[in-house]
Write a protein that holds these residues in place. Structure first.
Motif, PDB file in Angstrom:
ATOM      1  N   UNK A 329       0.811  -1.215   0.000  1.00 29.12           N
ATOM      2  CA  UNK A 329       0.000   0.000   0.000  1.00 29.12           C
ATOM      3  C   UNK A 329       0.848   1.269   0.000  1.00 29.12           C
ATOM      4  N   UNK A 330       2.012   1.212   0.651  1.00 26.57           N
ATOM      5  CA  UNK A 330       2.819   2.422   0.802  1.00 26.57           C
ATOM      6  C   UNK A 330       3.911   2.527  -0.263  1.00 26.57           C
ATOM      7  N   UNK A 331       4.624   1.448  -0.482  1.00 27.06           N
ATOM      8  CA  UNK A 331       5.803   1.523  -1.347  1.00 27.06           C
ATOM      9  C   UNK A 331       5.560   0.993  -2.760  1.00 27.06           C
ATOM     10  N   UNK A 332       4.875  -0.152  -2.889  1.00 26.09           N
ATOM     11  CA  UNK A 332       4.625  -0.696  -4.222  1.00 26.09           C
ATOM     12  C   UNK A 332       3.776   0.262  -5.050  1.00 26.09           C
ATOM     13  N   UNK A 333       2.745   0.823  -4.449  1.00 23.92           N
ATOM     14  CA  UNK A 333       1.871   1.760  -5.156  1.00 23.92           C
ATOM     15  C   UNK A 333       2.652   2.980  -5.621  1.00 23.92           C
ATOM     16  N   UNK A 334       3.507   3.500  -4.768  1.00 25.67           N
ATOM     17  CA  UNK A 334       4.301   4.673  -5.133  1.00 25.67           C
ATOM     18  C   UNK A 334       5.306   4.314  -6.238  1.00 25.67           C
ATOM     19  N   UNK A 335       5.899   3.135  -6.143  1.00 26.61           N
ATOM     20  CA  UNK A 335       6.908   2.730  -7.105  1.00 26.61           C
ATOM     21  C   UNK A 335       6.302   2.532  -8.495  1.00 26.61           C
ATOM     22  N   UNK A 336       5.121   1.936  -8.562  1.00 27.55           N
ATOM     23  CA  UNK A 336       4.497   1.658  -9.859  1.00 27.55           C
ATOM     24  C   UNK A 336       3.610   2.796 -10.349  1.00 27.55           C
ATOM     25  N   UNK A 337       3.198   3.696  -9.435  1.00 28.35           N
ATOM     26  CA  UNK A 337       2.501   4.903  -9.840  1.00 28.35           C
ATOM     27  C   UNK A 337       1.022   4.765 -10.122  1.00 28.35           C
ATOM     28  N   UNK A 338       0.393   3.669  -9.737  1.00 30.24           N
ATOM     29  CA  UNK A 338      -1.054   3.543  -9.966  1.00 30.24           C
ATOM     30  C   UNK A 338      -1.822   4.216  -8.833  1.00 30.24           C
ATOM     31  N   UNK A 339      -3.016   4.683  -9.130  1.00 29.20           N
ATOM     32  CA  UNK A 339      -3.839   5.397  -8.148  1.00 29.20           C
ATOM     33  C   UNK A 339      -4.950   4.486  -7.628  1.00 29.20           C
ATOM     34  N   UNK A 340      -4.552   3.532  -6.820  1.00 32.78           N
ATOM     35  CA  UNK A 340      -5.513   2.709  -6.082  1.00 32.78           C
ATOM     36  C   UNK A 340      -5.884   3.516  -4.849  1.00 32.78           C
ATOM     37  N   UNK A 341      -6.864   4.383  -5.006  1.00 31.56           N
ATOM     38  CA  UNK A 341      -7.108   5.495  -4.098  1.00 31.56           C
ATOM     39  C   UNK A 341      -7.062   5.123  -2.620  1.00 31.56           C
ATOM     40  N   UNK A 342      -7.817   4.107  -2.232  1.00 31.64           N
ATOM     41  CA  UNK A 342      -7.929   3.749  -0.824  1.00 31.64           C
ATOM     42  C   UNK A 342      -7.354   2.364  -0.543  1.00 31.64           C
ATOM     43  N   UNK A 343      -6.461   1.921  -1.405  1.00 28.13           N
ATOM     44  CA  UNK A 343      -5.694   0.679  -1.219  1.00 28.13           C
ATOM     45  C   UNK A 343      -6.556  -0.575  -1.198  1.00 28.13           C
ATOM     46  N   UNK A 344      -7.521  -0.630  -2.086  1.00 28.63           N
ATOM     47  CA  UNK A 344      -8.304  -1.859  -2.233  1.00 28.63           C
ATOM     48  C   UNK A 344      -7.411  -3.010  -2.681  1.00 28.63           C
ATOM     49  N   UNK A 345      -6.484  -2.721  -3.605  1.00 27.32           N
ATOM     50  CA  UNK A 345      -5.573  -3.764  -4.057  1.00 27.32           C
ATOM     51  C   UNK A 345      -4.537  -4.092  -2.982  1.00 27.32           C
ATOM     52  N   UNK A 346      -3.913  -3.059  -2.423  1.00 30.19           N
ATOM     53  CA  UNK A 346      -2.848  -3.294  -1.445  1.00 30.19           C
ATOM     54  C   UNK A 346      -3.318  -4.058  -0.226  1.00 30.19           C
ATOM     55  N   UNK A 347      -4.513  -3.768   0.257  1.00 31.85           N
ATOM     56  CA  UNK A 347      -5.023  -4.434   1.462  1.00 31.85           C
ATOM     57  C   UNK A 347      -5.762  -5.725   1.116  1.00 31.85           C
ATOM     58  N   UNK A 348      -6.688  -5.656   0.168  1.00 30.16           N
ATOM     59  CA  UNK A 348      -7.559  -6.812  -0.064  1.00 30.16           C
ATOM     60  C   UNK A 348      -6.937  -7.859  -0.978  1.00 30.16           C
ATOM     61  N   UNK A 349      -6.393  -7.452  -2.122  1.00 27.59           N
ATOM     62  CA  UNK A 349      -5.795  -8.452  -3.009  1.00 27.59           C
ATOM     63  C   UNK A 349      -4.521  -9.020  -2.409  1.00 27.59           C
ATOM     64  N   UNK A 350      -3.608  -8.140  -1.982  1.00 27.36           N
ATOM     65  CA  UNK A 350      -2.343  -8.616  -1.414  1.00 27.36           C
ATOM     66  C   UNK A 350      -2.585  -9.371  -0.112  1.00 27.36           C
ATOM     67  N   UNK A 351      -3.436  -8.826   0.756  1.00 26.34           N
ATOM     68  CA  UNK A 351      -3.769  -9.530   1.998  1.00 26.34           C
ATOM     69  C   UNK A 351      -4.463 -10.851   1.734  1.00 26.34           C
ATOM     70  N   UNK A 352      -5.332 -10.879   0.727  1.00 27.12           N
ATOM     71  CA  UNK A 352      -6.016 -12.118   0.374  1.00 27.12           C
ATOM     72  C   UNK A 352      -5.068 -13.179  -0.138  1.00 27.12           C
TER      73      UNK A 352
END
Length: 435
Positions: A329-352
């Motif tokens: 949510x913090x580093x991968x999103x910044x590194x790749x530059x996508x706007x997953x606004x509220x971290x649905x991918x970072x929390x739910x997909x990665x956590x899942x």
């Protein structure tokens, strides 16, 4: 007649035959499903708890993180999704997910809930309760996608997208994992929705964010959240409701439901602490948003494992859920530059993904798990590979179908509001209201 004699033992033989017939009849009678009042009461409660997770849980959790001018739009999207998916599930979604014997999707035998009456049972609970319980899962999954696309998607496009996605993505994946499809036949362990709910929603959210593009000013303008106390309150409602989500997935009030509740609490608390400590070390301060996000990541990761692991597995899953989704949510999103606004991918997909894969390890009896598939699969590695295959298929199928739906909508009705509307805020231009 005078020559007819009853042979010795004849009476005992007849009694034995009669007893056997009576026993067979009793067994057949016992085999019929019988409604259990205790299980039904628990499932009625669990259904209400899971609905609470979406409204107001997700609405507050996501709403607190957007800018004030878009707070109402998040609440409206969540509330409308709840109503829309309820209708779709009753009309066709439930039938596609839980009826029929297809490998990939069910059939239309229960369209408009055909055949479901007052006396219809699903195991030991009314089928109406089972259907509604599963409806709440079908509701929250597309609602989670909203977090990736807030502040820029047209309300009309959002509703059409989530409705089609529920039919074309959610119901088939639910059938494959829970409804007797091929992933269930392979032995995938997903107790309450690691693949069906969280990976599904998170991947769809990432695809939608990429197709929509970044918010105007993303990365260059400050986008302060309206009220993080709303977000904490939403996370708290999710935490409480998740007991219905996980323990309710046993569909009974028994020992497995009790363990599912225990490991849910343990993993969530550990993940909240792990996220907080990681953030404290790497970014200097422990934030309320971080603690709330860590708790949700823990809830996500323990979901597929909750009916299969013990306390040892819950601790490890909680630690992993507090660290890996934080990095995403913090580093991968910044590194790749996508706007997953509220971290649905970072929390739910990665956590899942974290939870689904670790389920394959810690469900083994050697680690205090239930060990349900130990004998069938022969090794922890075999179960891990089954989990990996389920995760991989869910990601690919979800991403492809989600992309197709979005591109069709993009070239027909359009997906985004105009730059002027986005600058003004979705509350006033999409709904004519202000907070």
């Amino acid at each position: 007649m005078s020559n007819f004699k009853i042979k010795p033992g004849f009476g005992l033989g007849m009694l034995a035959i009669i007893g056997l017939l009576m026993s067979t009849g009793a067994s057949a009678e016992d085999a019929k499903p019988v409604l259990d009042a205790g299980n039904t009461a628990w499932m009625l409660t669990s259904t209400a708890l899971v609905l609470l997770m979406t409204i107001p849980g997700v609405a507050l959790f996501y709403g607190g993180m957007v800018r004030r001018k878009n707070l109402l739009s998040v609440a409206a999207a969540t509330f409308a999704t709840t109503a829309l998916i309820s209708v779709i599930w009753a009309v066709v979604g439930y039938s596609l997910a839980f009826k029929g014997s297809g490998a990939y999707v069910g059939d239309l035998s229960a369209i408009f809930l055909k055949g479901m009456g007052y006396d219809s049972l699903s195991g030991t609970i009314p089928e109406s309760v089972f259907m509604t319980f599963q409806m709440t899962f079908a509701i929250i999954t597309p609602a989670l996608i909203i977090g990736a696309i807030v502040e820029r998607m047209k309300f009309s496009a959002l509703l059409i997208f989530l409705g089609l996605w529920s039919i074309l993505v959610y119901s088939p994946i639910a059938h494959m994992v829970w409804g007797g499809g091929w992933l269930a036949g392979d032995g995938i362990q997903d107790f309450a929705g690691g693949t069906v709910v969280h990976i599904n929603a998170g991947v769809a959210g990432l695809v939608a964010a990429l197709v929509l593009g970044k918010r105007k000013g993303y990365g260059t303008e400050a986008m302060p959240p309206v009220n993080l106390v709303y977000t904490m309150a939403g996370a708290a409602l999710l935490w409480v409701g998740w007991f219905g989500f996980n323990a309710g997935s046993e569909l009974a009030a028994d020992g497995k439901a009790g363990m599912a509740m225990a490991v849910t609490q343990i993993a969530t608390a550990v993940a909240a602490m792990a996220w907080m400590v990681t953030e404290w070390i790497l970014r200097g301060k422990p934030t309320l948003l971080g603690m709330a996000s860590g708790a949700v990541a823990g809830l996500v990761a323990i979901t597929p494992a909750s009916g299969f692991v013990g306390p040892m597995g819950a601790f490890v899953i909680g630690i992993a859920a507090g660290i890996i989704p934080f990095l995403a949510a913090v580093y991968l999103k910044r590194m790749l530059g996508y706007d997953d606004s509220l971290d649905a991918f970072g929390v739910h997909a990665v956590g899942g993904v974290v939870g689904a894969l670790l389920t394959g390890i810690f469900s083994a009896a050697a680690f205090g798990g239930a060990g349900l598939n130990d004998a069938a699969n022969g090794s922890i590695f075999a179960q891990f590979m089954i989990q990996l295959k389920g995760v991989g298929f869910t990601i690919i199928y979800d991403a492809v179908v989600t992309f197709i739906i979005l591109m069709v909508l993009k070239v027909t009705i359009g997906l985004r509001v105009t730059e002027e509307q986005e600058a003004e805020g979705l509350d006033i231009n999409q709904h004519g209201e202000r907070v």
